[in-house]
Design a protein around this motif. Structure first.
Motif, mmCIF file in Angstrom:
data_model
loop_
_atom_site.group_PDB
_atom_site.id
_atom_site.type_symbol
_atom_site.label_atom_id
_atom_site.label_comp_id
_atom_site.label_asym_id
_atom_site.label_seq_id
_atom_site.Cartn_x
_atom_site.Cartn_y
_atom_site.Cartn_z
ATOM 1 N N PHE A 142 174.466 -84.352 -4.168
ATOM 2 C CA PHE A 142 173.172 -84.883 -4.540
ATOM 3 C C PHE A 142 173.348 -86.318 -5.021
ATOM 4 N N TRP B 88 169.831 -80.957 -9.029
ATOM 5 C CA TRP B 88 169.629 -82.377 -8.720
ATOM 6 C C TRP B 88 169.021 -83.179 -9.844
ATOM 7 N N PRO C 116 183.370 -90.627 -6.197
ATOM 8 C CA PRO C 116 182.092 -90.688 -6.904
ATOM 9 C C PRO C 116 182.327 -90.700 -8.414
ATOM 10 N N THR C 117 181.600 -91.553 -9.073
ATOM 11 C CA THR C 117 181.651 -91.519 -10.529
ATOM 12 C C THR C 117 180.335 -90.943 -11.013
ATOM 13 N N PRO C 118 180.359 -89.720 -11.479
ATOM 14 C CA PRO C 118 179.106 -89.101 -11.896
ATOM 15 C C PRO C 118 178.494 -89.884 -13.053
ATOM 16 N N PRO C 119 177.171 -90.004 -13.040
ATOM 17 C CA PRO C 119 176.530 -90.736 -14.118
ATOM 18 C C PRO C 119 176.784 -90.078 -15.468
ATOM 19 N N ARG D 184 167.202 -84.143 -2.600
ATOM 20 C CA ARG D 184 167.817 -83.891 -1.303
ATOM 21 C C ARG D 184 169.283 -84.277 -1.337
ATOM 22 N N LYS E 159 172.601 -87.904 -7.555
ATOM 23 C CA LYS E 159 172.967 -88.186 -8.944
ATOM 24 C C LYS E 159 174.479 -88.230 -9.153
ATOM 25 N N SER E 160 175.247 -87.636 -8.243
ATOM 26 C CA SER E 160 176.689 -87.657 -8.433
ATOM 27 C C SER E 160 177.365 -88.794 -7.654
ATOM 28 N N PRO F 65 166.039 -87.647 -5.037
ATOM 29 C CA PRO F 65 167.084 -86.977 -5.827
ATOM 30 C C PRO F 65 167.232 -85.490 -5.522
#
Ligand SMILES: Nc1ncnc2c1ncn2[C@@H]1O[C@H](COP(=O)(O)OP(=O)(O)OP(=O)(O)O)[C@@H](O)[C@H]1O
Ligand SMILES: [Mg+2]
Lengths: 281, 252
Positions: free
Chosen positions: B131, A276, A8-11, B91, B133-134, B89
């Motif tokens: 989540f 989140w 995963p590349t975190p934003p 969940r 966002k990651s 987002p």
């Protein structure tokens, strides 16, 4: 099936906030600390440099404020008593503003008609000069706890309504489509989509309202000038008797209360949605 | 991986009959669209931007009501993958994948099992508690696919699902979607701007004209499944892609 597993590349925003938090400690504390020291120095400058000796009651030096206001137990306990009384009013007022505000906004979000009907009044409520409404509250509800709480609610409910409504209405269309496709009921949609989506905005509203409710509690007490003694009455008394040290101590303590509730709701918001949400609360 | 060479053709699962769509503002988006998709068919629509492709899928799913014609499809377990992953987002990935089963009131154990299976199928094992966002764009799309897979849909609509990911990720996702198609044998209706993606994935490619969208050409794609990535370098592949491209140019 090929099993391609990417890391995963975190934003960018997430990594930024992580970095900020990592360095957070000193970096974020140092600038305000320095400014604070500078202000205290300037304060001393005014007290001893600008004011003549016979005028120094106008601005007592910081250490005198601490000595008289905070270290003298009798004075300090009086302040604490006022803080307790105003804090209670602010707390109950805020709680009511939150409950009524969230409920009202939720109901408004369910029917366009209701929103159109209620919104102008919410704005009007917001626009009433609080000084004008305080005597009216006293007139109607007496000068006790109830009126003070009412003042708090009136002054702090607007941000709750506006932020909650905004949060409820800012659900991306695609997410609504998902729920439509699966025939979700109105209640399910509210519980599983619009309310969770609104949480960051709701907490942002709480945070603003929390500060306002402290102001409301003090203003109400100040103007009623009777009943259980809160910070407002103390401020009035100290100002009337030219008790400069205690006046400043009361001001410092009441803003400390405001800052505390502000920080508390920021912390609570982060606990609830920080995992989140990218939004800064 | 399923060993089938070709996916078996089943009954008609989705049928458009003379579909026309005019929006309330007078925009005529679709006119006289008629075609069927059988189970075991993977049909792709290519067409110029704004010609009405998304509108057609929305009509198929019931999100929009067509102004003329009829749609025949079982909407109970319709799979519909949007261009955006539209994950919630708040969940985690596994909770997101469970969403549809949850909305259909499938009991907790069953839906967790469904979600776990779907997550494994799209290769997101290990990310259940993350989540959205990651996650990267491609991974979010996988989660969105997994969410739809929990419905075990006999009909699968895809609206440019891989438009926003890079070329390599897109090819991987193509392979994985193809594998799902072979395994499940659903009726697939796919939309893309990429001709190579269309030819690679499909049993049939339909070309839609400029607005109002009409089907102007139809190409049967003869390659057997599973299709290997290097099929893209096959001369026959290039020839068909060229024809589709030419037709699309005419449609503009
Ligand atoms: N609600 C609406 N009201 C009026 N016109 C609309 C509405 N929705 C879409 N349109 C118009 O209908 C046409 C078809 O839109 P649609 O989204 O189906 O195009 P599309 O083929 O999916 O395009 P793209 O390839 O860019 O996704 C467009 O011209 C669009 O502007
Ligand atoms: Mg589209």
């Amino acid at each position: 099936m090929s099993d391609v597993t990417q890391m995963p590349t975190p934003p960018a925003t997430a990594s930024k906030s992580v970095r900020d938090r990592g360095r957070g400690g000193l970096r974020s504390v140092l600038p305000p600390l320095l400014l604070g020291l500078g202000l205290i120095a300037a304060w001393y400058g005014v007290t001893y440099g600008v004011l003549r000796e016979d005028r120094r009651f106008l601005l007592r030096a910081p250490h005198e404020v601490v000595n008289v206001g905070f270290l003298d137990w009798e004075n300090f306990s009086e302040l604490l008593g006022g803080l307790w009384s105003s804090g209670k009013v602010a707390f109950i007022g805020l709680l009511l503003a939150i409950i009524i505000g969230v409920l009202l906004a939720t109901i408004m979000s369910q029917t366009k008609l209701l929103e159109q009907a209620v919104f102008p009044y919410a704005v009007t409520l917001q626009a009433i000069p609080i000084l004008a409404i305080v005597p009216l509250m006293g007139f109607w509800f007496g000068f006790g706890f109830t009126s003070r709480v009412m003042v708090c609610v009136i002054i702090s409910i607007f941000p709750v309504i506006v932020n909650t409504l905004f949060g409820l209405q800012s659900v991306p269309k695609g997410m609504h489509d998902l729920f439509t496709l699966h025939q979700a009921s109105r209640l399910t949609r509210l519980r599983k989509l619009t309310l969770p989506n609104a949480m960051p905005a709701i907490f942002a509203g709480f945070r603003i309202s929390a500060g306002l409710s402290v102001i409301g509690a003090i203003v109400g007490d100040f103007f009623f000038g009777q009943g259980e003694v809160g910070i407002g009455q103390l401020i009035q008394k100290y100002a009337g008797r030219l008790l400069g040290e205690q006046l400043l101590a009361a001001i410092i303590l009441s803003s400390a209360l405001g800052v505390f509730v502000f920080l508390f709701f920021g912390w609570l918001g982060n606990r609830v949605v920080g995992k989140w949400s990218d939004a800064e609360i | 991986m399923a060993a089938t060479k070709n996916v078996e053709l089943g009954e008609v699962a989705l049928s458009f009959n003379d579909i026309g769509m005019t929006f309330p503002d007078g925009t005529e988006a679709l006119r006289g669209v008629t075609f069927d998709v059988r189970r075991g068919e993977f049909v792709t629509i290519v067409g110029p931007s704004g010609c009405g492709k998304s509108t057609l899928l929305k009509i198929a799913s019931g999100l929009l009501q067509n102004t003329t014609g009829t749609v025949d499809v079982d909407r109970d377990r319709l799979g519909y993958v949007f261009q955006d992953a539209t994950l919630l987002p708040w969940r985690t990935i596994s909770k997101n994948v469970e969403l549809f089963a949850e909305l259909h009131e499938v009991d907790k154990n069953k839906r967790q099992a469904l979600a776990q299976e779907a997550i494994e199928l799209v290769g997101l094992t290990g990310f259940e508690n993350h989540f959205p966002k990651s996650l990267s764009g491609g991974m979010k799309m996988r989660a969105s696919l997994a969410r739809t897979l929990t419905l075990e849909p006999p009909v699968f609509l895809f609206d440019e699902p891989f438009g926003a990911v890079d070329e390599i990720t897109r090819e991987h996702l193509n392979d994985e979607t193809q594998a799902l198609f072979m395994r499940k044998g659903f009726a697939g209706l796919f939309i893309t701007h990429s001709i190579s993606e269309a030819v690679f994935m499909s049993t049939r490619v339909l070309v839609m004209s400029n607005r109002p969208g009409q089907i102007v050409d139809e190409y049967n794609i003869p390659f057997e499944y599973p299709r290997k990535p290097d099929l893209r370098f096959d001369p026959e592949f290039a020839r068909i892609s060229g024809e589709v491209s030419l037709s699309l140019r005419g449609a503009h």
